[in-house]
Design an enzyme around this catalytic site. Structure first.
Site, PDB file in Angstrom:
ATOM      1  N   ASP A  42       0.869  -1.191   0.000  1.00 51.64           N
ATOM      2  CA  ASP A  42       0.000   0.000   0.000  1.00 51.64           C
ATOM      3  C   ASP A  42       0.896   1.229   0.000  1.00 51.64           C
ATOM      4  O   ASP A  42       2.130   1.119   0.025  1.00 51.64           O
ATOM      5  CB  ASP A  42      -0.917  -0.005   1.252  1.00 51.64           C
ATOM      6  CG  ASP A  42      -2.204   0.804   1.051  1.00 51.64           C
ATOM      7  OD1 ASP A  42      -2.123   2.053   1.022  1.00 51.64           O
ATOM      8  OD2 ASP A  42      -3.271   0.207   0.907  1.00 51.64           O
ATOM      9  N   GLY A  87       4.586   1.298  -1.623  1.00 55.37           N
ATOM     10  CA  GLY A  87       4.895   1.580  -3.026  1.00 55.37           C
ATOM     11  C   GLY A  87       3.671   2.095  -3.748  1.00 55.37           C
ATOM     12  O   GLY A  87       2.644   2.410  -3.126  1.00 55.37           O
ATOM     13  N   ASP A  88       3.799   2.153  -5.074  1.00 57.06           N
ATOM     14  CA  ASP A  88       2.752   2.733  -5.912  1.00 57.06           C
ATOM     15  C   ASP A  88       2.312   1.668  -6.918  1.00 57.06           C
ATOM     16  O   ASP A  88       3.111   1.248  -7.764  1.00 57.06           O
ATOM     17  CB  ASP A  88       3.344   3.960  -6.634  1.00 57.06           C
ATOM     18  CG  ASP A  88       2.360   4.610  -7.586  1.00 57.06           C
ATOM     19  OD1 ASP A  88       1.242   4.074  -7.755  1.00 57.06           O
ATOM     20  OD2 ASP A  88       2.715   5.649  -8.166  1.00 57.06           O
ATOM     21  N   PHE A  89       1.045   1.246  -6.828  1.00 59.15           N
ATOM     22  CA  PHE A  89       0.620   0.146  -7.705  1.00 59.15           C
ATOM     23  C   PHE A  89       0.531   0.553  -9.177  1.00 59.15           C
ATOM     24  O   PHE A  89       0.350  -0.291 -10.040  1.00 59.15           O
ATOM     25  CB  PHE A  89      -0.645  -0.561  -7.209  1.00 59.15           C
ATOM     26  CG  PHE A  89      -1.822   0.282  -6.765  1.00 59.15           C
ATOM     27  CD1 PHE A  89      -2.261   1.375  -7.487  1.00 59.15           C
ATOM     28  CD2 PHE A  89      -2.538  -0.100  -5.631  1.00 59.15           C
ATOM     29  CE1 PHE A  89      -3.376   2.103  -7.088  1.00 59.15           C
ATOM     30  CE2 PHE A  89      -3.660   0.636  -5.222  1.00 59.15           C
ATOM     31  CZ  PHE A  89      -4.077   1.737  -5.951  1.00 59.15           C
ATOM     32  N   HIS A 131     -12.381  -0.116  -7.634  1.00 62.31           N
ATOM     33  CA  HIS A 131     -13.533   0.804  -7.756  1.00 62.31           C
ATOM     34  C   HIS A 131     -13.135   2.278  -7.598  1.00 62.31           C
ATOM     35  O   HIS A 131     -13.912   3.152  -7.932  1.00 62.31           O
ATOM     36  CB  HIS A 131     -14.657   0.412  -6.782  1.00 62.31           C
ATOM     37  CG  HIS A 131     -14.430   0.792  -5.351  1.00 62.31           C
ATOM     38  ND1 HIS A 131     -15.453   0.841  -4.423  1.00 62.31           N
ATOM     39  CD2 HIS A 131     -13.316   1.131  -4.662  1.00 62.31           C
ATOM     40  CE1 HIS A 131     -14.966   1.197  -3.256  1.00 62.31           C
ATOM     41  NE2 HIS A 131     -13.682   1.373  -3.364  1.00 62.31           N
TER      42      HIS A 131
HETATM   43  C1  SAM Z   1     -10.657   2.054  -0.546  1.00 63.45           C
HETATM   44  S1  SAM Z   1      -9.118   1.635   0.188  1.00 63.45           S
HETATM   45  C2  SAM Z   1      -9.267  -0.119   0.355  1.00 63.45           C
HETATM   46  C3  SAM Z   1      -8.362  -0.674   1.422  1.00 63.45           C
HETATM   47  C4  SAM Z   1      -8.542  -2.162   1.701  1.00 63.45           C
HETATM   48  N1  SAM Z   1      -8.178  -2.985   0.565  1.00 63.45           N
HETATM   49  C5  SAM Z   1      -9.941  -2.443   2.144  1.00 63.45           C
HETATM   50  O1  SAM Z   1     -10.661  -3.200   1.498  1.00 63.45           O
HETATM   51  O2  SAM Z   1     -10.347  -1.891   3.172  1.00 63.45           O
HETATM   52  C6  SAM Z   1      -7.961   1.843  -1.134  1.00 63.45           C
HETATM   53  C7  SAM Z   1      -6.511   1.599  -0.728  1.00 63.45           C
HETATM   54  O3  SAM Z   1      -5.676   1.837  -1.852  1.00 63.45           O
HETATM   55  C8  SAM Z   1      -4.482   2.457  -1.394  1.00 63.45           C
HETATM   56  N2  SAM Z   1      -3.841   3.168  -2.518  1.00 63.45           N
HETATM   57  C9  SAM Z   1      -4.303   4.268  -3.157  1.00 63.45           C
HETATM   58  N3  SAM Z   1      -3.458   4.631  -4.136  1.00 63.45           N
HETATM   59  C10 SAM Z   1      -2.423   3.738  -4.107  1.00 63.45           C
HETATM   60  C11 SAM Z   1      -1.243   3.588  -4.888  1.00 63.45           C
HETATM   61  N4  SAM Z   1      -0.954   4.440  -5.889  1.00 63.45           N
HETATM   62  N5  SAM Z   1      -0.412   2.549  -4.611  1.00 63.45           N
HETATM   63  C12 SAM Z   1      -0.698   1.685  -3.590  1.00 63.45           C
HETATM   64  N6  SAM Z   1      -1.820   1.786  -2.809  1.00 63.45           N
HETATM   65  C13 SAM Z   1      -2.673   2.801  -3.066  1.00 63.45           C
HETATM   66  C14 SAM Z   1      -4.977   3.377  -0.298  1.00 63.45           C
HETATM   67  O4  SAM Z   1      -3.952   3.796   0.555  1.00 63.45           O
HETATM   68  C15 SAM Z   1      -6.029   2.505   0.384  1.00 63.45           C
HETATM   69  O5  SAM Z   1      -5.477   1.759   1.435  1.00 63.45           O
END
Ligand code: SAM
Length: 329
Positions: A196, A220-222, A239
């Site tokens: 994350d 990191g950054d996905f 989503h």
């Molecule tokens: C709506 S939350 C869902 C978290 C978890 N999977 C859940 O179901 O509760 C979206 C997640 O994506 C992460 N996120 C957003 N942009 C990201 C990126 N560029 N790289 C990695 N993680 C990211 C956020 O920090 C957050 O934890």
């Protein structure tokens, strides 16, 4: 029975209930009422609020099922209101999160409907997750809200899928780690990777979503890349993004996994037809806040195609979430 005009008036006033809920959670009213009924004067004194204004807010929420006015200006918590107590994991943090900066962005919904773009970026000057990275308190609240939303749902995902043949699971955008924790608890043969942004990893390290044994924490950054593994879970992440961005995330998962690997997207599918479903509300909030969308099964199949994946099957968990399973095409 409300006539049509009254029904529309009630719908149009929805924001009042939403913000009133936020206020009573922020004041800690459900906690104060945990010991039994109290007068508004006592509650106002304990929360340094104006008694008449507090009364009006509580009077609004009573017919919505949150409180019962047992005597004039004396309230007790109902079973519904009790889920807002802070001593139990519940949706209070979600109510606060969704009614703060997300609510301000939502005030510009007409902009999102005209342009298809997230109003959040216009109101706050940066995309939602970039903004959260610069606001640690709000990021921590966001992670707590996600834990509250995941209560029960993550356990349901862990029990609905057979992880026996895999060895290393990567939770992409796993945040607080509640889903990974539930999966690892049921599958002692698996090691995990919690991936994350730094704020999500920090919450997971602190145990916000439960124990994470055998876990590597990777920030990191996905959109760049994801760690390697033979099974990926991505829950309530896709989503948040439009089709092009979502396909990039999924493509990065496909690149990092062997041909036998699987990608599991865990989301609530938008049902066909007119029946009420909370996901339709969340979908419109997401439009304004992140620019993402809730999708139907057919839309996920299309996304997988664009990412070089193939939809294998959909498993409905006992909760509202479905597991959409994909392999390399
Ligand atoms: C709506 S939350 C869902 C978290 C978890 N999977 C859940 O179901 O509760 C979206 C997640 O994506 C992460 N996120 C957003 N942009 C990201 C990126 N560029 N790289 C990695 N993680 C990211 C956020 O920090 C957050 O934890």
């Amino acid at each position: 029975m409300l006539n049509p005009s009254q029904q529309i008036m009630r719908l149009g006033l929805g924001f009042a209930v939403s913000q009133a809920l936020r206020v009573i959670v922020e004041l800690g009213i459900p906690d104060l009422l945990a010991v039994g009924e109290q007068s508004v004067d006592e509650l106002a004194a304990a929360t340094q609020s104006d008694a008449d204004a507090l009364y009006r807010v509580m009077r609004l929420l009573a017919p919505e099922g949150v409180f019962r006015e047992v005597l004039p200006r004396h309230f007790e918590l109902t079973e519904v209101g009790a889920v807002l107590r802070s001593d139990r994991p519940g949706p209070g943090d979600f109510v606060r999160m969704i009614n703060s900066e997300a609510y301000l962005a939502f005030g510009q919904l007409p902009y999102s409907v005209r342009t298809g773009k997230p109003a959040f970026d216009k109101v706050f000057g940066s995309p939602r997750f970039d903004w959260l990275s610069e606001h640690p308190e709000q990021a921590a609240l966001f992670q707590r809200a996600m834990v509250a939303l995941g209560q029960g749902a993550n356990e349901a995902i862990a029990e609905a899928y057979d992880f026996k043949t895999f060895t290393r699971i990567v939770d992409v955008g796993g945040g607080h780690g509640q889903l990974l924790s539930a999966i690892l608890a049921r599958n002692p043969h698996l090691s995990g990777v919690l991936f994350d942004l730094p704020s999500g990893v920090a919450a997971a390290r602190q145990g916000a979503g439960g124990d994470l044994p055998r876990t590597e924490f990777v920030a990191g950054d996905f959109f760049e890349s994801v760690p390697t593994g033979d099974i990926y879970v991505i829950k309530k992440v896709i989503h948040d993004w439009d089709d092009a961005a979502a396909a990039t995330i999924l493509r990065n998962c496909r690149k990092a996994t062997p041909p036998s690997g699987k990608v599991l997207v865990a989301e609530t599918l938008v049902p066909a037809g007119d029946e009420p479903n909370q996901i339709k509300g969340i979908d419109v909030v997401i439009l304004a806040v992140t620019g993402g969308l809730e999708r139907t099964q057919a839309q996920y199949a299309g996304l997988f195609d664009a990412a070089g994946l193939r939809l294998e099957r959909v498993i409905q968990t006992r909760g509202p979430i479905s597991i959409v399973e994909a392999s390399a095409a």
